[in-house]
Scaffold this motif. Structure first.
Motif, PDB file in Angstrom:
ATOM      1  N   GLY A  95       3.292  -5.348   2.092  1.00  0.00           N
ATOM      2  CA  GLY A  95       2.319  -4.627   1.270  1.00  0.00           C
ATOM      3  C   GLY A  95       2.027  -3.248   1.828  1.00  0.00           C
ATOM      4  N   GLY A  96       1.991  -3.146   3.165  1.00  0.00           N
ATOM      5  CA  GLY A  96       1.783  -1.840   3.796  1.00  0.00           C
ATOM      6  C   GLY A  96       2.959  -0.911   3.579  1.00  0.00           C
ATOM      7  N   ASP A  97       4.167  -1.445   3.670  1.00  0.00           N
ATOM      8  CA  ASP A  97       5.360  -0.630   3.410  1.00  0.00           C
ATOM      9  C   ASP A  97       5.359  -0.115   1.971  1.00  0.00           C
ATOM     10  N   LEU A  98       4.942  -0.971   1.058  1.00  0.00           N
ATOM     11  CA  LEU A  98       4.866  -0.568  -0.348  1.00  0.00           C
ATOM     12  C   LEU A  98       3.876   0.575  -0.524  1.00  0.00           C
ATOM     13  N   ALA A  99       2.712   0.439   0.088  1.00  0.00           N
ATOM     14  CA  ALA A  99       1.677   1.464  -0.049  1.00  0.00           C
ATOM     15  C   ALA A  99       2.149   2.815   0.478  1.00  0.00           C
ATOM     16  N   ALA A 129       3.946 -11.347   6.850  1.00  0.00           N
ATOM     17  CA  ALA A 129       4.904 -10.675   5.964  1.00  0.00           C
ATOM     18  C   ALA A 129       4.187 -10.025   4.790  1.00  0.00           C
ATOM     19  N   PHE A 130       3.189 -10.702   4.248  1.00  0.00           N
ATOM     20  CA  PHE A 130       2.446 -10.162   3.112  1.00  0.00           C
ATOM     21  C   PHE A 130       1.754  -8.854   3.499  1.00  0.00           C
ATOM     22  N   TYR A 190      -6.888  -3.139  -0.662  1.00  0.00           N
ATOM     23  CA  TYR A 190      -7.122  -4.548  -0.989  1.00  0.00           C
ATOM     24  C   TYR A 190      -5.841  -5.353  -1.219  1.00  0.00           C
ATOM     25  N   PHE A 191      -4.777  -4.733  -1.691  1.00  0.00           N
ATOM     26  CA  PHE A 191      -3.665  -5.485  -2.265  1.00  0.00           C
ATOM     27  C   PHE A 191      -2.704  -6.085  -1.238  1.00  0.00           C
ATOM     28  N   SER A 192      -2.891  -5.799   0.054  1.00  0.00           N
ATOM     29  CA  SER A 192      -2.044  -6.430   1.071  1.00  0.00           C
ATOM     30  C   SER A 192      -2.778  -7.539   1.818  1.00  0.00           C
ATOM     31  N   ILE A 193      -3.947  -7.921   1.315  1.00  0.00           N
ATOM     32  CA  ILE A 193      -4.761  -8.957   1.950  1.00  0.00           C
ATOM     33  C   ILE A 193      -4.444 -10.308   1.309  1.00  0.00           C
TER      34      ILE A 193
END
Length: 429
Positions: A402-406, A397-398, A203-206
């Motif tokens: 966010g995907g890189d973070l995950a 970018a978001f 959810y957090f990269s949406i």
């Protein structure tokens, strides 16, 4: 009108998109060619959109109806998947040769208005060529920018939570209107503990979901000119999401990548996914379970932050045929037969004539229509957050950062800094 792990942007259309040539379309609706007027007074306009094969087939059916009613207006068509469409459109716009009329979304309105690409349709509305009457409440506001009408909606949708009903039932979890984020995250853990299936696919990269969360907290993703939140806000959101990935209640991002072009929800590797409500049909087509729509979690049990977004039709400021373009848009958004053909392909039909004309018969589309009706009846729908120029770059970018973070490629603090740096550059471009 998006995307979130915006299925329209990243998956459905990119996976299923094709060129018009691949469909073997008739020459009268083929790709390419310039707009113009023939010796007998027949006008040709160019119409472009993004979408999959099925959307193209439906749109070409509607064009036949239009050309039958307006025999002096011919329509040449062009379509690609989402990414290819905007790459081509940017090149056309920079070269001063965009299509006369094209599918558009709120993310791009200010960007191309700033570049004087979009036609203000108000003069055609004032002349009676194009009508903004008989639309569902609030929908036409999506196409307004600084007093100009830069787009007219063909369909609307709102963010929702799509769930795997069988997994939720097996875990004994029942989503309810007014549930809180704490309730939702407890549900994800319960689902994982009882079924070994991660509760959510990420959810957090949406971006659009984060916008709802911010709106629930008195902020928004955007202001008119920039971001409507600070680094501390995003750090909290991304740190929280990263922690849940590590805890196993969010689908491993490596699994998400491996599942593409399918969603991890329809692949059985997640129990829920936030996306636009009309995308529910995607999961039914891809997966083997039973899928449905659940309410957006809230902070206070009431305010969801939701609004109606839409796909819309816009026109080129450089068109030589503004009247004919307006006639085309008017037909495409109001004609009942067009509504019957298109159904909910581009969202819940925006005009009341088309909405009333299309009667969904399958359970999925019935549920989509009921979800939007219930959401509107609940009185939670607000006005869409304005999208400044550069929003398309920022959304990408978001999702990417966010995907890189995950995946553990970057830490929350570094991810937040990178996002704000890239956003600032996008606003200045």
């Amino acid at each position: 009108m998006g995307t979130s792990r915006n299925v329209e942007r990243r998956t459905i259309l990119k996976a299923a998109g094709a060129s018009a040539a691949a469909l073997g379309l008739a020459a009268t609706t083929g790709c390419g060619g310039d707009s113009g007027t023939s010796a007998d007074g027949t006008v040709t306009i160019r119409y472009s959109w993004w979408g999959a094969d099925e959307r193209a087939k439906k749109i070409n059916q509607t064009i036949k109806l239009f050309e039958k009613k307006y025999p002096k207006i011919k329509v040449k068509t062009d379509f690609q998947d989402y990414v290819s469409f905007w790459e081509k459109f940017q090149t056309q716009a920079a070269g001063g040769n965009p299509p006369d009329v094209f599918q558009n979304a709120v993310t791009f309105l200010r960007k191309y208005d700033k570049r004087s690409v979009l036609l203000d349709l108000k003069p055609q509305i004032d002349a009676g060529t194009l009508s903004l009457d008989n639309f569902r409440a609030g929908v036409t506001k999506v196409g307004e920018v600084d007093g100009k009408q830069l787009g007219v909606p063909v369909g609307s949708n709102t963010m929702a939570l799509v769930i795997d009903k069988k997994v939720f039932q097996k875990a004994g979890v029942e989503p309810a209107t007014g549930w809180t984020w704490d309730d939702y995250f407890k549900a994800l853990k319960t689902i994982h503990d009882k079924t070994k299936v991660p509760g959510d696919t990420g959810y957090f990269s949406i971006m659009y979901l984060y916008d709802l969360y911010l709106r629930q907290n008195g902020k928004a993703f955007y202001t008119k000119d920039g971001l409507g939140f600070d680094k501390a806000d995003l750090t909290e959101w991304w740190q929280d999401g990263y922690s849940r990935v590590k805890a196993g209640i969010i689908t491993d991002p490596k699994t998400v990548e491996q599942d593409r072009p399918k969603s991890s929800l329809s692949a059985g590797h997640g129990a829920s996914e936030f996306t636009w409500d009309n995308f529910t049909v995607r999961y039914t087509a891809e997966g083997s379970s039973e899928y449905g729509l659940a309410p957006i979690p809230t902070m206070d049990g009431k305010h969801t932050g939701q609004y109606l977004a839409s796909l819309m039709l816009s026109a080129s400021a450089r068109t030589s045929h503004p009247k004919e373009v307006a006639q085309f848009i008017n037909f495409m958004v109001h004609d009942p037969e067009v509504g019957k053909i298109m159904g909910y392909d581009r969202g819940i039909l925006a005009s009341t004539q088309q909405y009333d004309a299309f009667k969904p018969t399958d359970p999925v589309n019935k549920e989509i229509a009921q979800y939007e009706a219930d959401t509107a009846r609940a009185g939670v729908l607000g006005t869409i957050t304005p999208h400044p120029s550069g929003a398309d770059t920022i959304e990408a970018a978001f999702l990417r950062i966010g995907g890189d973070l995950a995946q553990g490629k970057t830490k929350p603090s570094a991810a937040v800094k990178q996002f704000f740096d890239e956003s600032q550059a996008a606003f200045q471009a």
